[in-house]
Design an enzyme around this catalytic site. Structure first.
Site, PDB file in Angstrom:
ATOM      1  N   HIS A   1      -4.645  -8.404   4.704  1.00 17.72           N
ATOM      2  CA  HIS A   1      -4.353  -8.877   6.150  1.00 17.72           C
ATOM      3  C   HIS A   1      -5.593  -8.619   7.027  1.00 17.72           C
ATOM      4  CE1 HIS A   1      -2.997  -5.073   7.564  1.00 17.72           C
ATOM      5  NE2 HIS A   1      -2.463  -4.840   6.351  1.00 17.72           N
TER       6      HIS A   1
ATOM      7  N   ASP B   1      -5.333  -8.673  10.427  1.00 16.35           N
ATOM      8  CA  ASP B   1      -4.582  -8.143  11.677  1.00 16.35           C
ATOM      9  C   ASP B   1      -4.658  -6.513  11.595  1.00 16.35           C
ATOM     10  OD1 ASP B   1      -2.663  -8.395   9.928  1.00 16.35           O
ATOM     11  OD2 ASP B   1      -1.159  -8.215  11.317  1.00 16.35           O
TER      12      ASP B   1
ATOM     13  N   GLU C   1       0.561  -9.620   9.368  1.00 18.17           N
ATOM     14  CA  GLU C   1       1.236  -8.533   8.461  1.00 18.17           C
ATOM     15  C   GLU C   1       1.782  -7.334   9.290  1.00 18.17           C
ATOM     16  OE1 GLU C   1       1.912  -5.394   5.605  1.00 18.17           O
ATOM     17  OE2 GLU C   1       0.657  -5.288   7.373  1.00 18.17           O
TER      18      GLU C   1
ATOM     19  N   HIS D   1      15.001   4.342  43.444  1.00 17.22           N
ATOM     20  CA  HIS D   1      14.702   5.757  43.664  1.00 17.22           C
ATOM     21  C   HIS D   1      15.681   6.611  42.989  1.00 17.22           C
ATOM     22  CE1 HIS D   1      13.925   9.186  46.006  1.00 17.22           C
ATOM     23  NE2 HIS D   1      12.759   8.438  46.708  1.00 17.22           N
TER      24      HIS D   1
ATOM     25  N   ARG E   1      13.260   2.203   6.997  1.00 12.71           N
ATOM     26  CA  ARG E   1      12.625   1.734   5.738  1.00 12.71           C
ATOM     27  C   ARG E   1      13.580   1.556   4.558  1.00 12.71           C
ATOM     28  NH1 ARG E   1       6.989   0.216   6.530  1.00 12.71           N
ATOM     29  NH2 ARG E   1       6.562   1.114   8.365  1.00 12.71           N
TER      30      ARG E   1
ATOM     31  N   HIS F   1      -2.595   3.050  11.005  1.00 10.10           N
ATOM     32  CA  HIS F   1      -1.855   3.170  12.104  1.00 10.10           C
ATOM     33  C   HIS F   1      -1.761   4.086  13.175  1.00 10.10           C
ATOM     34  CE1 HIS F   1       1.544   0.317  10.087  1.00 10.10           C
ATOM     35  NE2 HIS F   1       0.287   0.023   9.598  1.00 10.10           N
TER      36      HIS F   1
HETATM   37  C1  LIG Z   1       1.312  -0.542   3.834  1.00  9.25           C
HETATM   38  C2  LIG Z   1       0.569  -1.719   4.844  1.00  9.25           C
HETATM   39  N1  LIG Z   1      -0.908  -1.296   4.843  1.00  9.25           N
HETATM   40  C3  LIG Z   1       1.361  -1.600   6.093  1.00  9.25           C
HETATM   41  O1  LIG Z   1       0.768  -0.725   6.907  1.00  9.25           O
HETATM   42  N2  LIG Z   1       2.384  -2.152   6.221  1.00  9.25           N
HETATM   43  C4  LIG Z   1       3.169  -2.287   7.738  1.00  9.25           C
HETATM   44  C5  LIG Z   1       3.900  -3.549   7.618  1.00  9.25           C
HETATM   45  C6  LIG Z   1       4.959  -3.630   8.508  1.00  9.25           C
HETATM   46  C7  LIG Z   1       6.213  -3.905   8.240  1.00  9.25           C
HETATM   47  N3  LIG Z   1       6.939  -3.984   9.449  1.00  9.25           N
HETATM   48  C8  LIG Z   1       5.797  -4.023  10.286  1.00  9.25           C
HETATM   49  N4  LIG Z   1       4.772  -3.865   9.645  1.00  9.25           N
HETATM   50  C9  LIG Z   1       4.267  -0.922   7.532  1.00  9.25           C
HETATM   51  O2  LIG Z   1       4.557  -0.552   6.329  1.00  9.25           O
HETATM   52  O3  LIG Z   1       4.474  -0.845   8.732  1.00  9.25           O
HETATM   53 ZN   LIG Z   2      -2.089  -3.049   5.672  1.00  7.08          ZN
HETATM   54 ZN   LIG Z   3      -0.449  -1.485   8.455  1.00 10.98          ZN
END
Ligand SMILES: C[C@H](N)C(=O)N[C@@H](Cc1c[nH]cn1)C(=O)O
Ligand SMILES: [Zn+2]
Ligand SMILES: [Zn+2]
Length: 511
Positions: free
Chosen positions: A132, A134, A200, A262, A377, A479
């Protein structure tokens, strides 16, 4: 598979050969650039203008292709064009395929999928690679030591920049492999299909339908799939990955007053949305990571004795965890429980609150509307619809207990399924041999705590084996602030992708 290319790739795996030209800007000349050997001693500490795709990573990182922020959509589209141009220049047949409007944000066009074919020889295997282009959002003021969208290389050859490891480095790795073969005059060992998406990090919006539609079209020749978009467990030993967690991402809004208030005038006399939200969020997960949603853990497949026995052999230590955390704040006492928490059990994380005051300084406001964001997750056998029902019921029930006159809404933003594959396939054997050749060790077989939503889609739509072959290491901080890719991982990782394709070409079919 003819021996010659494999011999060439064997030398390609040794330090000093052609990939290393991109670490030697000072000794760069066009003549030597042509597959020429440049000794390691001439390595310069910076990645500056050497080899096209070393410079390519710098250009790619400079494009802030943040899929989650509407205002960056033109940058995401620019990044697609960049990749399409690079692939075209390498001789690939490239298409940018539109995905239509973004669901829920109909004023926004989804960025295109960049698909490409390199080679069309019926006598060769066809490997589909996905990545990906992005990235996650990034601001210098989040705590970056350098500008996030300027590739910055430090004295330890760590290449800092948003997307360096996730996932622009690995995507450019595939392009480097094509480039290197062309420059070296080495026959490409397989037909390569590329599928690079731009959503992604926002749940791969629109891609599932595209993959299903193209399974019998553009992807029809696929013999196996390879994705380089996750990370090693530590910093030294590569791994092959056969499982991912899924991700269900939720928003929960609380609103009441017609506008911000306020807190001196209205504090104590009005129900406050932020107070309600904090109360509800605090009922989702405890400080030890236990999910507090009734019934959720009942959806998880029981761990078998055979599975438990796999964890002991994995090369991973609590020091690895502490190194990648940058602290000693892990929850569990040993590696087995830590790895199970990451791969085998669900987790719930709270990500942020929209509408709440977050700038430095003291502002005495009561926000009128706040939106909390959290994700779960997921792991086998959690079905998204079952998870959603438990989440919605629990959030509503906890809110009801507050006796607030505010209004709460909870909804799913996106979901992606978990995935577990069989590593007993020629795709994995080829990758294992490539790791041994390039790194001199057998890889660990791992699962990943993160999610790549389309992995399962590729498996189901093509009916072929999918392998995850990571390039980056555990300290890359994907991230997070100060995301980086070590130059060593970029160079050796590129060699690994190339060697993998050569082994793919000679590996017998699996039983
Ligand atoms: C593992 C991959 N590089 C990644 O970062 N995937 C993201 C995908 C995702 C799922 N929801 C939003 N983005 C992740 O695992 O957070
Ligand atoms: Zn990724
Ligand atoms: Zn990622």
């Amino acid at each position: 598979m003819p021996l010659f290319p494999l011999r060439r790739i064997a030398s390609f795996a040794k330090p000093g050969h052609f990939i290393s030209r991109f670490s030697s800007p000072t000794s760069f000349t066009p003549r030597r650039f042509y597959y020429g050997y440049i000794s390691d001693s001439k390595m310069a500490p910076s990645l500056e203008p050497f080899f096209k795709h070393g410079a390519g990573l710098r250009k790619a990182v400079a494009i802030p292709s943040i899929s989650a922020q509407d205002e960056n959509r033109p940058d995401v589209v620019r990044m697609a064009q960049f990749l399409a141009d690079e692939l075209t220049a390498l001789g690939a047949e490239v298409q940018q395929r539109p995905l239509g409007k973004q669901p829920g944000k109909e004023h926004l066009e989804l960025p295109p999928v960049v698909i490409a074919r390199y080679g069309n020889d019926k006598n060769k295997r066809t490997i589909l690679v996905y990545g990906h282009y992005d990235v996650q959002p990034a601001l210098k003021e989040d705590g970056w030591a350098t500008e996030p969208f300027e590739l910055t290389i430090d004295e330890k050859d760590r290449m800092y920049g948003r997307g360096s490891t996730d996932d622009k480095g690995p995507v450019l790795g595939w392009l480097n492999v094509i480039d290197a073969h062309r420059k070296a005059g080495v026959e490409f060992p397989v037909n390569l299909l590329c599928c690079f998406e731009g959503m992604e990090e926002y749940g791969s919006e629109g891609l599932d339908d595209f993959i299903q539609a193209e399974a019998k079209q553009f992807f029809k020749d696929t013999d196996a799939v390879c994705i380089s978009d996750n990370y090693w467990l530590g910093t030294e030993k590569p791994c092959l990955t056969y499982g991912l967690r899924g991700c269900n991402y939720y928003s929960v809004s609380v609103e009441g007053p017609a506008q911000d208030l306020h807190s001196g005038v209205f504090g104590g006399s009005a129900h406050e949305p932020m107070t309600d939200l904090v109360n509800v969020l605090s009922k989702l997960v405890d400080a030890q990571g236990n999910i507090l949603i009734p019934g959720l853990m009942d959806l998880v497949a029981p761990v078998t004795e055979e599975e438990k026995s796999l964890y002991g052999d994995i090369s991973y230590t609590m020091e690895n965890l502490h190194e990648s955390l940058g602290s000693e704040t892990g929850i569990h006492p040993n590696k087995e429980r830590t790895l199970m928490a990451r791969w085998r059990f669900p987790s719930l994380s709270i990500h942020g609150v929209e509408g709440a005051y977050s700038a430095p300084g003291a502002k005495t406001v009561i926000p009128a509307k706040v939106i909390g964001k959290f994700s779960i997750r997921t792991v086998p056998n959690m079905e998204s619809a079952d998870v959603n029902k438990l989440v919605f019921d629990h959030v509503q029930a906890e809110f009801a207990k507050l006796n607030s006159k505010n209004k709460l809404n909870v909804w799913l933003q996106h979901d992606g399924k978990w995935w577990v594959a069989s590593p007993k396939h020629w795709n994995f054997s080829a990758a294992s041999k490539a790791v041994e050749q390039v790194f001199g060790v057998a890889p660990d077989m791992t699962r990943e705590g993160g999610s790549i939503p389309v992995t399962l889609t590729f498996e189901q739509a093509t009916g072929k084996n999918v392998l995850l072959l990571p390039m980056g290491s555990s300290t890359d901080a994907a991230h997070s602030v100060n995301e980086k890719l070590d130059r060593r991982n970029y160079i050796e990782g590129t060699k690994l992708l190339g060697a993998y394709l050569h082994y793919v070409a000679e590996e017998p079919n699996s039983a």
